[in-house]
Design a protein around this motif. Structure first.
Motif, mmCIF file in Angstrom:
data_model
loop_
_atom_site.group_PDB
_atom_site.id
_atom_site.type_symbol
_atom_site.label_atom_id
_atom_site.label_comp_id
_atom_site.label_asym_id
_atom_site.label_seq_id
_atom_site.Cartn_x
_atom_site.Cartn_y
_atom_site.Cartn_z
ATOM 1 N N UNK A 290 -63.389 -101.156 -34.240
ATOM 2 C CA UNK A 290 -62.763 -102.411 -33.835
ATOM 3 C C UNK A 290 -61.283 -102.368 -34.197
ATOM 4 N N UNK A 291 -60.439 -103.031 -33.398
ATOM 5 C CA UNK A 291 -59.006 -103.015 -33.674
ATOM 6 C C UNK A 291 -58.654 -103.873 -34.882
ATOM 7 N N UNK A 292 -57.441 -103.683 -35.375
ATOM 8 C CA UNK A 292 -56.954 -104.535 -36.459
ATOM 9 C C UNK A 292 -56.581 -105.904 -35.894
ATOM 10 N N UNK A 293 -56.894 -106.954 -36.638
ATOM 11 C CA UNK A 293 -56.618 -108.315 -36.194
ATOM 12 C C UNK A 293 -55.678 -109.003 -37.184
ATOM 13 N N UNK A 294 -54.874 -109.921 -36.663
ATOM 14 C CA UNK A 294 -53.993 -110.734 -37.498
ATOM 15 C C UNK A 294 -54.505 -112.155 -37.662
ATOM 16 N N UNK A 295 -55.229 -112.659 -36.654
ATOM 17 C CA UNK A 295 -55.585 -114.080 -36.626
ATOM 18 C C UNK A 295 -57.082 -114.340 -36.613
ATOM 19 N N UNK A 296 -57.893 -113.300 -36.499
ATOM 20 C CA UNK A 296 -59.340 -113.470 -36.547
ATOM 21 C C UNK A 296 -59.923 -112.375 -37.432
ATOM 22 N N UNK A 297 -61.217 -112.489 -37.705
ATOM 23 C CA UNK A 297 -61.989 -111.434 -38.370
ATOM 24 C C UNK A 297 -63.213 -111.129 -37.518
ATOM 25 N N UNK A 298 -63.631 -109.870 -37.504
ATOM 26 C CA UNK A 298 -64.799 -109.451 -36.719
ATOM 27 C C UNK A 298 -65.681 -108.583 -37.597
ATOM 28 N N UNK B 22 -73.051 -110.334 -34.202
ATOM 29 C CA UNK B 22 -71.606 -110.212 -34.389
ATOM 30 C C UNK B 22 -71.063 -111.555 -34.852
ATOM 31 N N UNK B 23 -70.157 -111.523 -35.819
ATOM 32 C CA UNK B 23 -69.555 -112.746 -36.349
ATOM 33 C C UNK B 23 -68.049 -112.667 -36.131
ATOM 34 N N UNK B 24 -67.529 -113.595 -35.346
ATOM 35 C CA UNK B 24 -66.090 -113.706 -35.094
ATOM 36 C C UNK B 24 -65.598 -114.940 -35.834
ATOM 37 N N UNK B 25 -64.624 -114.750 -36.719
ATOM 38 C CA UNK B 25 -64.105 -115.862 -37.524
ATOM 39 C C UNK B 25 -62.642 -116.121 -37.187
ATOM 40 N N UNK B 26 -62.317 -117.324 -36.779
ATOM 41 C CA UNK B 26 -60.917 -117.722 -36.657
ATOM 42 C C UNK B 26 -60.319 -117.726 -38.054
ATOM 43 N N UNK B 27 -59.135 -117.153 -38.214
ATOM 44 C CA UNK B 27 -58.620 -116.927 -39.555
ATOM 45 C C UNK B 27 -57.162 -117.378 -39.694
ATOM 46 N N UNK C 66 -51.120 -118.210 -29.092
ATOM 47 C CA UNK C 66 -51.507 -117.270 -28.042
ATOM 48 C C UNK C 66 -52.078 -115.969 -28.630
ATOM 49 N N UNK C 67 -51.489 -115.498 -29.737
ATOM 50 C CA UNK C 67 -51.982 -114.278 -30.347
ATOM 51 C C UNK C 67 -53.432 -114.396 -30.784
ATOM 52 N N UNK C 68 -53.802 -115.544 -31.340
ATOM 53 C CA UNK C 68 -55.193 -115.746 -31.735
ATOM 54 C C UNK C 68 -56.113 -115.667 -30.525
ATOM 55 N N UNK C 69 -55.727 -116.294 -29.436
ATOM 56 C CA UNK C 69 -56.578 -116.293 -28.248
ATOM 57 C C UNK C 69 -56.707 -114.898 -27.651
ATOM 58 N N UNK C 70 -55.628 -114.126 -27.680
ATOM 59 C CA UNK C 70 -55.722 -112.757 -27.178
ATOM 60 C C UNK C 70 -56.664 -111.926 -28.046
ATOM 61 N N UNK C 71 -56.564 -112.085 -29.361
ATOM 62 C CA UNK C 71 -57.464 -111.357 -30.243
ATOM 63 C C UNK C 71 -58.903 -111.817 -30.065
ATOM 64 N N UNK C 72 -59.105 -113.104 -29.873
ATOM 65 C CA UNK C 72 -60.451 -113.619 -29.649
ATOM 66 C C UNK C 72 -61.050 -113.022 -28.383
ATOM 67 N N UNK C 73 -60.250 -112.927 -27.324
ATOM 68 C CA UNK C 73 -60.740 -112.323 -26.093
ATOM 69 C C UNK C 73 -61.163 -110.888 -26.299
ATOM 70 N N UNK C 74 -60.373 -110.109 -27.053
ATOM 71 C CA UNK C 74 -60.729 -108.716 -27.317
ATOM 72 C C UNK C 74 -62.016 -108.635 -28.140
ATOM 73 N N UNK D 149 -67.130 -118.709 -35.584
ATOM 74 C CA UNK D 149 -66.953 -119.604 -36.732
ATOM 75 C C UNK D 149 -65.474 -119.613 -37.124
ATOM 76 N N UNK D 150 -65.163 -120.270 -38.237
ATOM 77 C CA UNK D 150 -63.765 -120.350 -38.670
ATOM 78 C C UNK D 150 -63.687 -120.416 -40.181
ATOM 79 N N UNK D 151 -62.665 -119.778 -40.728
ATOM 80 C CA UNK D 151 -62.390 -119.876 -42.158
ATOM 81 C C UNK D 151 -61.630 -121.165 -42.458
ATOM 82 N N UNK D 152 -61.868 -121.718 -43.653
ATOM 83 C CA UNK D 152 -61.164 -122.932 -44.041
ATOM 84 C C UNK D 152 -61.950 -124.189 -43.756
ATOM 85 N N UNK D 153 -61.351 -125.353 -43.985
ATOM 86 C CA UNK D 153 -62.073 -126.619 -43.866
ATOM 87 C C UNK D 153 -62.219 -127.144 -42.449
#
Length: 296
Positions: A3-11, A20-25, A35-43, A60-64
């Protein structure tokens, strides 16, 4: 699978890659969607879709807070859209170089509207696991999933009508998820519904206790992952195609056209991009409140 490196999500994947667990980060920004988060989410969705071991995808998402909606002006959002070396390529294609309403129309069709529809039809079963306030474009991500679970802290509102003078977000599933009159009420007032009300109207499948959302979501996902993958996909298709035959697909298209007309109106009224306008009315809007039920 690499999997690629992400800045705004975790996989990540668990249970022999079956889940598979995708976390908004972006927790400090309440997972606002630059926009960067959405591009990473699409990948990340594409990687999960390609992997034949994956049966269920948890979003899912990190944080409150699951997501506060579109990013309306963080440093990340300003940098990635400003012309220069840090500008994302996506702002220079899919209409990014066009003028006037065509720019918004083509950019939003690709990055918001079409992507959300594609995620709705992902060839996996998807579960949104949400907590805290879920606002506007956060609803889009959640509604694109096959199942939605929350904890008791969750609340749901589309604030763009009351705060930005818009007729809802790009993926206008509101009447289908909320019912027509509740959709009008919440859009006109900017009020929210809580987790119990969302469960009562069928928008949320399960409401878990606070502090147990991650654990209980995974147990729920394991039940779904145990189903034969072909049967699970055909169940998903049967329901989605029924909605589309009832008019869901055409209704989304029509509402998106109105959304872009609304943008064109704002362009004429404000003389620029209302989302980046420092005098935009959303900055002084009152707090979102839970819609009150009529009392006898």
């Amino acid at each position: 699978m690499n999997t690629p490196a992400y800045s705004y999500i975790e996989y990540e994947t668990i249970d022999d890659n079956s889940i598979a667990i995708i976390s908004l980060n972006r927790p400090r920004q309440r997972n606002a969607q630059n926009r960067g988060l959405l591009e990473e989410l699409g990948r990340a969705f594409e990687i999960a879709e390609l992997d034949d071991d994956v049966r269920v995808v948890i979003l899912r998402a990190n944080g409150p807070s699951f997501s506060a909606g579109h990013d309306l002006g963080s440093a990340d959002a300003r940098r990635e859209r400003t012309e220069g070396p840090d500008q994302l390529e996506s702002f220079r294609n899919n209409g990014g170089t066009k003028l006037g309403a065509e720019k918004f129309w083509r950019q939003e069709w690709h990055h918001y509207f079409q992507n959300t529809r594609r995620w709705r039809d992902l060839r996996k079963i998807t579960i949104a696991s949400v907590q805290g306030p879920v606002y506007s474009a956060g609803l889009m991500l959640m509604w694109a999933c096959d199942l939605i679970v929350s904890d008791t802290t969750a609340s749901f509102a589309d604030v763009v009508g009351a705060r930005l003078g818009m007729c809802g977000v790009e993926y206008f599933a509101h009447p289908w998820e909320l019912g027509p009159r509740r959709a009008k009420e919440l859009l006109l007032t900017g009020d929210a519904i809580d987790a119990d009300e969302a469960h009562r109207i069928g928008m949320v499948s399960k409401v878990f206790p606070e502090g147990r959302l991650e654990e209980d979501t995974i147990e729920f996902a394991r039940r779904i992952a145990a189903r034969p993958s072909a049967a699970a996909l055909m169940i998903k298709e049967a329901v989605n195609q029924t909605q589309d035959n009832q008019g869901f697909f055409n209704a989304l298209n029509a509402a998106f056209t109105l959304h872009e007309l609304n943008h064109a109106h704002w362009g004429l009224v404000s003389g620029g991009e209302v989302f980046m306008d420092p005098s935009a009315p959303w900055k002084d809007a009152p707090p979102v409140r839970i819609a009150e039920k009529d009392k006898p």
